[in-house]
Write a protein that holds these residues in place. Structure first.
Motif, PDB file in Angstrom:
ATOM      1  N   ALA A  33       0.844  -1.201   0.000  1.00  0.00           N
ATOM      2  CA  ALA A  33       0.000   0.000   0.000  1.00  0.00           C
ATOM      3  C   ALA A  33       0.874   1.244   0.000  1.00  0.00           C
ATOM      4  CB  ALA A  33      -0.906   0.003   1.230  1.00  0.00           C
ATOM      5  N   LEU A  34       0.484   2.233  -0.774  1.00  0.00           N
ATOM      6  CA  LEU A  34       1.158   3.534  -0.760  1.00  0.00           C
ATOM      7  C   LEU A  34       0.158   4.595  -0.330  1.00  0.00           C
ATOM      8  CD1 LEU A  34       3.595   5.432  -1.499  1.00  0.00           C
ATOM      9  CD2 LEU A  34       2.451   5.742  -3.710  1.00  0.00           C
ATOM     10  N   SER A  35       0.388   5.203   0.825  1.00  0.00           N
ATOM     11  CA  SER A  35      -0.376   6.384   1.215  1.00  0.00           C
ATOM     12  C   SER A  35       0.420   7.606   0.788  1.00  0.00           C
ATOM     13  CB  SER A  35      -0.620   6.406   2.725  1.00  0.00           C
ATOM     14  OG  SER A  35      -1.514   5.378   3.106  1.00  0.00           O
ATOM     15  N   TYR A  36      -0.264   8.598   0.248  1.00  0.00           N
ATOM     16  CA  TYR A  36       0.439   9.752  -0.318  1.00  0.00           C
ATOM     17  C   TYR A  36      -0.379  11.021  -0.135  1.00  0.00           C
ATOM     18  CZ  TYR A  36      -2.731   8.951  -4.285  1.00  0.00           C
ATOM     19  OH  TYR A  36      -3.851   8.787  -5.068  1.00  0.00           O
ATOM     20  N   ASP A  37       0.311  12.147  -0.234  1.00  0.00           N
ATOM     21  CA  ASP A  37      -0.322  13.458  -0.086  1.00  0.00           C
ATOM     22  C   ASP A  37      -0.776  13.935  -1.469  1.00  0.00           C
ATOM     23  OD1 ASP A  37      -1.115  16.040   0.480  1.00  0.00           O
ATOM     24  OD2 ASP A  37       0.534  16.419   1.875  1.00  0.00           O
ATOM     25  N   HIS A  38      -2.089  13.932  -1.660  1.00  0.00           N
ATOM     26  CA  HIS A  38      -2.662  14.256  -2.975  1.00  0.00           C
ATOM     27  C   HIS A  38      -2.477  15.731  -3.339  1.00  0.00           C
ATOM     28  CE1 HIS A  38      -4.716  13.295  -6.511  1.00  0.00           C
ATOM     29  NE2 HIS A  38      -5.972  13.219  -6.088  1.00  0.00           N
TER      30      HIS A  38
END
Length: 429
Positions: A395-400
């Motif tokens: 999983a990659l969580s990122y700042d949109h």
């Protein structure tokens, strides 16, 4: 006589909590001996004696918050300190607080009694009152005159805890509580706060409270999204099976999964530099180096020590760095420098059996990779064949705010491709 002072611990740390005193009043100490442990938002710190002597006074107790430069105890030559002095002081101070009157000192306790009696003398006016900055700030916020606050410090200094405990109109020395129902033994948990059934209330550690605050801040300040993919771990498992014995023999360290993932992350960050950035006001700071944070579970909560310049390290160097940092984390010996400046973070919930999760950003970073449990699942090899393969969801969580969805998806696909072809890691990582 010398003061034991709280040392500077870095720009972002201004205070800490005394978690444990290793010595008692009256104990002889040698230069270099550990006197107490200080818990801060990020690391635990041991404060050692700068000279030999006798611990004559403990000014600040376990559980109290102290600030940089503050005196927490006194070391002297032991003159006037008798073996009975520490216990005598412990008996005198509660007597003053509970009964509002001084106890009769035992022989040799004049010095301790004087200090305790002075604590019961009404403090000077606010203009001349000695108080810590945090105490003054809290008093201003609550509209409290510091001159009316009764402190516990024998030296007459007022601390934040004293202001919190202040009640308007209270007598200078704490008075006995009003008659109330008998207090039941602590061992028998009683219904509390309307729960209706027995509960136990525990105070958050400083680090746990800081973790909680930062995680909430991350969700409030970043436009956080998570994208998922899966990796066929067959090739990596085969490489480890073939190479692990020679690798261990040559490098004296095991060949784990983290070195593969660290190399894959570095290779993907080089292709997608925006994910190795951070937001500073209206600017985007693109980092040209690769300091990879590795989340480690420790007793006091999750910490993220950093593997520096991971792009310049080989597999063995990465494994050794991670092992050393993890050992420090579990023994509370991490330095502040071990935790600062990461550009991207990897967290492995798979070691606890997690199959899928959405990791939270380690701000101000804008990306975090979540690893998970390797699980044998049936996979379609082509239109006809099915095989059981060791699969892992990632999983990659990122700042949109600065990373587009298509960029995040391609970044994660790149990591998948690099991991499924381990030889490419030698070129791309």
């Amino acid at each position: 006589m010398s003061e034991i002072k709280v040392p500077a611990m870095g720009e972002s740390i201004t205070e800490g909590t005394i978690s444990r005193w290793h010595v008692k009043e009256g104990d002889a100490v040698s230069q270099g001996d550990v006197l107490l442990e200080l818990e801060t938002d990020k690391v635990n710190l041991e404060i050692s004696a700068e000279e030999s002597g006798v611990l004559e006074k403990i000014i600040r107790q376990e559980g109290e918050t102290v600030e940089i430069g503050e005196s927490v105890g006194l070391i002297g030559d032991g003159a006037g300190v008798s073996p009975a002095a520490p216990s005598a002081k412990a008996e005198v101070a509660p007597a003053l607080a509970d009964a509002g009157a001084p106890s009769v000192p035992s022989k040799g306790d004049d010095k301790q009694l004087t200090g305790s009696v002075s604590a019961a003398v009404p403090p000077p006016s606010e203009s001349t009152q000695k108080a810590s900055p945090s105490a003054r700030k809290l008093a201003r916020e609550r509209g409290i005159d510091l001159g009316e606050v009764q402190g516990r410090d024998p030296m007459g200094r007022i601390y934040q805890e004293d202001v919190k405990a202040y009640a308007p109109g209270a007598a200078p020395a704490a008075q006995p509580p009003a008659p109330a129902a008998p207090v039941k033994p602590a061992a028998a948990a009683q219904p509390e706060g309307g729960y209706g059934k027995p509960v136990e209330r525990q105070r958050m550690s400083r680090r746990r409270a800081t973790i909680a605050k930062r995680l909430v801040e991350a969700q409030h300040t970043a436009a956080m999204l998570t994208t998922f993919n899966e990796v066929d771990m067959t090739a990596i498992l085969e490489v480890r099976k073939r190479r692990k014995d020679k690798f261990k023999e040559k490098h004296d360290i095991g060949l784990g999964f983290m070195s593969f993932f660290t190399k894959a992350v570095v290779g993907a960050l080089k292709q997608f530099p925006m994910i190795n950035a951070e937001i500073d006001g209206d600017d985007i700071v693109l980092k040209k180096y690769y300091d990879i944070g590795i989340a480690v579970s420790a007793k006091e909560g999750l910490v993220v020590p950093v593997v520096r310049d991971a792009d310049r390290l080989g597999f063995a160097e990465i494994e050794k760095s991670i092992a050393e940092l993890a050992s420090k984390a579990r023994t509370n010996t991490l330095a502040l420098s071990d935790l600062q400046g990461g550009t991207f973070t990897i967290t492995n919930g798979g070691v606890f059996g997690s199959l899928l999760s959405t990791p939270i950003l380690n701000t101000p970073q804008v990306g975090i990779l979540g690893m998970h449990k390797i699980q044998i699942r049936p996979v379609a090899i082509d239109e006809v064949r099915m095989e059981n393969r060791p699969m892992m969801y990632i999983a990659l969580s990122y700042d949109h705010r600065i990373i587009d969805g298509s960029e995040a998806v391609r970044f994660l696909v790149t990591i998948k491709e690099l991991l499924e072809d381990p030889e490419s890691l030698l070129l791309e990582g």
